[in-house]
Design a protein around this motif. Structure first.
Motif, mmCIF file in Angstrom:
data_model
loop_
_atom_site.group_PDB
_atom_site.id
_atom_site.type_symbol
_atom_site.label_atom_id
_atom_site.label_comp_id
_atom_site.label_asym_id
_atom_site.label_seq_id
_atom_site.Cartn_x
_atom_site.Cartn_y
_atom_site.Cartn_z
ATOM 1 N N VAL A 94 -3.963 4.301 -1.863
ATOM 2 C CA VAL A 94 -2.732 4.011 -2.388
ATOM 3 C C VAL A 94 -2.790 2.987 -3.573
ATOM 4 O O VAL A 94 -1.635 2.693 -4.124
ATOM 5 C CB VAL A 94 -1.504 3.682 -1.529
ATOM 6 N N LEU A 95 -3.836 2.208 -3.418
ATOM 7 C CA LEU A 95 -3.989 0.973 -4.690
ATOM 8 C C LEU A 95 -4.382 1.507 -5.901
ATOM 9 O O LEU A 95 -5.235 2.509 -6.248
ATOM 10 C CB LEU A 95 -4.915 0.241 -4.203
ATOM 11 N N GLY A 96 -3.881 0.921 -7.128
ATOM 12 C CA GLY A 96 -4.110 1.322 -8.597
ATOM 13 C C GLY A 96 -3.203 0.633 -9.284
ATOM 14 O O GLY A 96 -2.000 0.310 -8.810
ATOM 15 N N LEU A 97 -3.691 -0.029 -10.302
ATOM 16 C CA LEU A 97 -2.438 -0.589 -11.402
ATOM 17 C C LEU A 97 -1.518 0.218 -11.579
ATOM 18 O O LEU A 97 -1.472 1.259 -12.102
ATOM 19 C CB LEU A 97 -3.273 -1.065 -12.873
ATOM 20 N N ASN A 98 -0.233 -0.457 -11.500
ATOM 21 C CA ASN A 98 0.928 0.505 -11.788
ATOM 22 C C ASN A 98 1.770 0.103 -13.017
ATOM 23 O O ASN A 98 2.676 0.650 -13.366
ATOM 24 C CB ASN A 98 1.932 0.493 -10.537
ATOM 25 N N ASN A 99 1.273 -0.876 -13.951
ATOM 26 C CA ASN A 99 1.997 -1.330 -15.027
ATOM 27 C C ASN A 99 3.465 -1.525 -14.817
ATOM 28 O O ASN A 99 4.103 -1.013 -15.788
ATOM 29 C CB ASN A 99 1.551 -0.509 -16.181
ATOM 30 N N GLY A 100 3.717 -1.912 -13.683
ATOM 31 C CA GLY A 100 5.356 -2.329 -13.576
ATOM 32 C C GLY A 100 6.396 -1.133 -13.235
ATOM 33 O O GLY A 100 7.378 -0.938 -13.308
ATOM 34 N N SER A 101 5.277 0.205 -13.061
ATOM 35 C CA SER A 101 6.229 1.413 -12.786
ATOM 36 C C SER A 101 7.149 1.072 -11.486
ATOM 37 O O SER A 101 6.613 0.374 -10.461
ATOM 38 C CB SER A 101 5.322 2.536 -12.817
ATOM 39 N N GLY A 132 5.864 5.911 14.058
ATOM 40 C CA GLY A 132 6.304 6.782 12.957
ATOM 41 C C GLY A 132 5.051 7.015 12.260
ATOM 42 O O GLY A 132 3.717 6.849 12.556
ATOM 43 N N THR A 133 4.918 8.105 11.075
ATOM 44 C CA THR A 133 4.136 8.134 10.165
ATOM 45 C C THR A 133 4.037 7.183 9.046
ATOM 46 O O THR A 133 4.954 7.085 8.336
ATOM 47 C CB THR A 133 4.101 9.489 9.728
ATOM 48 N N PRO A 134 2.714 6.361 8.990
ATOM 49 C CA PRO A 134 2.843 5.636 7.574
ATOM 50 C C PRO A 134 2.702 6.271 6.334
ATOM 51 O O PRO A 134 2.073 7.262 6.225
ATOM 52 C CB PRO A 134 1.533 4.671 8.130
ATOM 53 N N VAL A 135 3.544 5.782 5.373
ATOM 54 C CA VAL A 135 3.414 6.143 4.130
ATOM 55 C C VAL A 135 2.312 5.460 3.365
ATOM 56 O O VAL A 135 1.455 5.873 2.566
ATOM 57 C CB VAL A 135 4.754 6.215 3.308
ATOM 58 N N PHE A 136 2.613 4.116 3.725
ATOM 59 C CA PHE A 136 1.248 3.111 3.367
ATOM 60 C C PHE A 136 1.458 1.768 3.923
ATOM 61 O O PHE A 136 2.592 1.588 4.730
ATOM 62 C CB PHE A 136 1.327 3.038 1.706
#
Ligand code: MN3
Length: 254
Positions: free
Chosen positions: A131-138, A208-212
């Motif tokens: 789930v990791l990656g630069l999101n540029n503020g999104s 529960g089920t982890p989303v992240f």
């Protein structure tokens, strides 16, 4: 095994896992399966494990998470969980169970600890890398954004709550965004390598089920942030890839 052969085999295994249909999710489109990568098929793994490739450069999360931390975290820490699991799994009562079945049947009995710590270590980190990656503020969009607003009031409130859960986790552990049986989102934290799939270990309200999950072990941040877990938790919010997380949320709530 030589490193090159190992990398080749890991890549082949990861590719194979991506192609495997998700048996429990037959209605999920091929696009969704591909977008979610190997992480859900990961729960179908049995027996010996292979370190999955990170999928991007160690420096991809700079300047928020440094390359050295990523390299040690993936190549040393994650690799060590796999090595210890593989040493213990042969001939054990868990050898024929999928990772999902292992998590569901783990208890707090001492003889379970090697599988609890290293199976959890493998799954938790594999999910984290995915789930990791630069999101540029999104920020989240679509169904995930709607669910966050519905269940927490706002994205800002959600961010505050999960950072707070990570900050307050005493010692090593994880902060999680999960969905419960009613498909509602909730936040919790677990110690060490426990996770919300370990139904006989974590409290009922944490199942529960982890989303992240966010790794709050010191090894996840100490080289750059030293003892300042709060700064690391702020930094992580620059590298949560909401497109990937949103797709995973849709997959597990479909
Ligand atoms: Mn870690």
């Amino acid at each position: 095994m030589k490193k090159r052969e190992f990398l080749k085999i890991s890549g082949m295994v990861a590719a194979g896992l991506m192609l495997n249909p998700l048996s429990a999710c037959k209605t999920i489109s091929a696009t969704q399966k591909k977008a979610n990568g190997f992480i859900d098929s990961l729960l179908q793994e049995k027996g010996e494990l292979i370190l999955p490739p990170l999928g991007y450069d160690f420096k991809a999360l700079e300047p928020h998470i440094d390359a050295m931390t990523m390299e040690i975290h993936h190549d040393k820490h994650h690799a060590a969980y796999i090595k210890k699991w593989n040493e213990a799994i042969k001939g054990s009562t868990f050898a024929e169970k999928t990772l999902a079945e292992v998590f569901a049947s783990l208890t707090t009995a001492k003889e379970n600890n090697v599988f609890r710590n290293n199976g959890g270590g493998h799954y938790n980190h594999s999910l984290f890398w995915s789930v990791l990656g630069l999101n540029n503020g999104s920020k989240p969009t679509g169904k995930l954004a709607e669910a966050i607003t519905r269940d927490f009031g706002s994205f800002e409130k959600f961010a505050e709550l999960i950072k707070d859960a990570g900050l307050k986790q005493f010692g090593s552990g994880w902060a999680w965004l999960c969905v419960n049986a009613d498909k509602k989102l909730f936040i919790c934290a677990t110690p060490n390598q426990d996770n919300p799939l370990m139904a006989q270990i974590v409290d009922k309200e944490k199942q529960g089920t982890p989303v992240f999950g966010i790794d709050v072990w010191e090894h996840a941040y100490y080289l750059k942030y030293v003892n300042e877990r709060k700064k690391y938790l702020e930094a992580i919010f620059n590298v949560l890839d909401w497109a990937k997380i949103g797709k995973r949320f849709e997959l597990i709530t479909a």
